[in-house]
Write a protein that holds these residues in place. Structure first.
Motif, short mmCIF file in Angstrom:
data_model
loop_
_atom_site.label_atom_id
_atom_site.label_comp_id
_atom_site.label_asym_id
_atom_site.label_seq_id
_atom_site.Cartn_x
_atom_site.Cartn_y
_atom_site.Cartn_z
N VAL A 20 49.81 43.02 58.85
CA VAL A 20 49.36 41.86 59.62
C VAL A 20 50.00 41.88 61.01
N CYS A 21 51.29 42.10 61.07
CA CYS A 21 51.98 42.16 62.35
C CYS A 21 51.41 43.29 63.21
N HIS A 22 51.17 44.41 62.59
CA HIS A 22 50.62 45.57 63.31
C HIS A 22 49.24 45.25 63.89
N ARG A 23 48.40 44.59 63.13
CA ARG A 23 47.06 44.23 63.63
C ARG A 23 47.15 43.30 64.83
N ILE A 24 48.04 42.32 64.76
CA ILE A 24 48.20 41.39 65.88
C ILE A 24 48.70 42.14 67.11
N TYR A 25 49.69 42.99 66.90
CA TYR A 25 50.26 43.75 68.02
C TYR A 25 49.18 44.63 68.66
N GLN A 26 48.36 45.27 67.83
CA GLN A 26 47.29 46.13 68.34
C GLN A 26 46.26 45.32 69.14
N LYS A 27 45.96 44.13 68.67
CA LYS A 27 45.03 43.28 69.42
C LYS A 27 45.59 42.97 70.81
N LEU A 28 46.88 42.70 70.85
CA LEU A 28 47.51 42.40 72.14
C LEU A 28 47.52 43.63 73.05
N GLU A 29 47.76 44.79 72.46
CA GLU A 29 47.81 46.03 73.24
C GLU A 29 46.44 46.43 73.78
N LYS A 30 45.43 46.29 72.96
CA LYS A 30 44.10 46.80 73.31
C LYS A 30 43.20 45.76 73.96
N GLY A 31 43.48 44.50 73.69
CA GLY A 31 42.60 43.45 74.19
C GLY A 31 42.88 43.06 75.62
N SER A 32 41.91 42.44 76.21
CA SER A 32 42.04 41.90 77.56
C SER A 32 41.69 40.42 77.47
N TYR A 33 42.71 39.61 77.40
CA TYR A 33 42.51 38.18 77.18
C TYR A 33 42.87 37.40 78.44
N GLU A 34 42.02 36.47 78.78
CA GLU A 34 42.25 35.63 79.96
C GLU A 34 43.34 34.59 79.69
N SER A 35 43.44 34.17 78.42
CA SER A 35 44.39 33.12 78.08
C SER A 35 44.81 33.27 76.62
N GLU A 36 45.81 32.50 76.25
CA GLU A 36 46.25 32.51 74.86
C GLU A 36 45.17 31.94 73.95
N LYS A 37 44.37 31.01 74.45
CA LYS A 37 43.28 30.46 73.64
C LYS A 37 42.26 31.55 73.31
N ASP A 38 41.92 32.38 74.28
CA ASP A 38 40.99 33.49 74.03
C ASP A 38 41.53 34.42 72.96
N PHE A 39 42.83 34.68 73.02
CA PHE A 39 43.45 35.55 72.03
C PHE A 39 43.42 34.91 70.64
N VAL A 40 43.82 33.66 70.54
CA VAL A 40 43.89 32.96 69.25
C VAL A 40 42.52 32.92 68.58
N LEU A 41 41.48 32.82 69.36
CA LEU A 41 40.13 32.78 68.78
C LEU A 41 39.75 34.08 68.09
N THR A 42 40.43 35.17 68.38
CA THR A 42 40.13 36.46 67.75
C THR A 42 40.91 36.70 66.47
N LEU A 43 41.86 35.82 66.16
CA LEU A 43 42.74 36.03 65.01
C LEU A 43 42.07 35.69 63.69
N GLU A 44 42.41 36.46 62.67
CA GLU A 44 41.97 36.17 61.31
C GLU A 44 42.96 35.20 60.67
N ASP A 45 42.58 34.61 59.55
CA ASP A 45 43.41 33.60 58.90
C ASP A 45 44.82 34.10 58.58
N ASP A 46 44.95 35.31 58.06
CA ASP A 46 46.28 35.81 57.71
C ASP A 46 47.13 36.08 58.94
N GLU A 47 46.49 36.39 60.06
CA GLU A 47 47.22 36.61 61.31
C GLU A 47 47.73 35.27 61.87
#
Length: 82
Positions: A20-47
């Motif tokens: 789970v931690c690895h998936r979140i970290y990878q999303k942060l590394e690979k994603g391009s998010y304008e805000s924390e809200k944009d990022f949070v919207l991509t998270l799964e329940d376990d994340e």
């Protein structure tokens, strides 16, 4: 990357890279998010659950160390989760 999310990525680097931690970290590394809200919207329940578990401790630690900027930035992410 949003400045706030950089603090989150740094906080995650302190944790065991569970799947789970690895998936979140990878999303942060690979994603391009304008805000924390944009990022949070991509998270799964376990994340979301994982971040809900670690962020209160990370925020407390930042404030205990008088790193108010870091504490406030992590709190912004935490507020988006709830």
């Amino acid at each position: 990357m949003d400045f706030t999310l950089g603090y989150l990525r740094e906080a995650l680097s302190n944790y065991d890279r569970s799947s789970v931690c690895h998936r979140i970290y990878q999303k942060l590394e690979k994603g391009s998010y304008e805000s924390e809200k944009d990022f949070v919207l991509t998270l799964e329940d376990d994340e979301v659950q994982f971040l809900n578990n670690i962020l209160p401790d990370e925020i407390k630690y930042a404030f205990d160390e008088q790193d108010f900027i870091r504490g406030n930035q992590l709190n912004e992410v935490y507020e988006q989760l709830i």
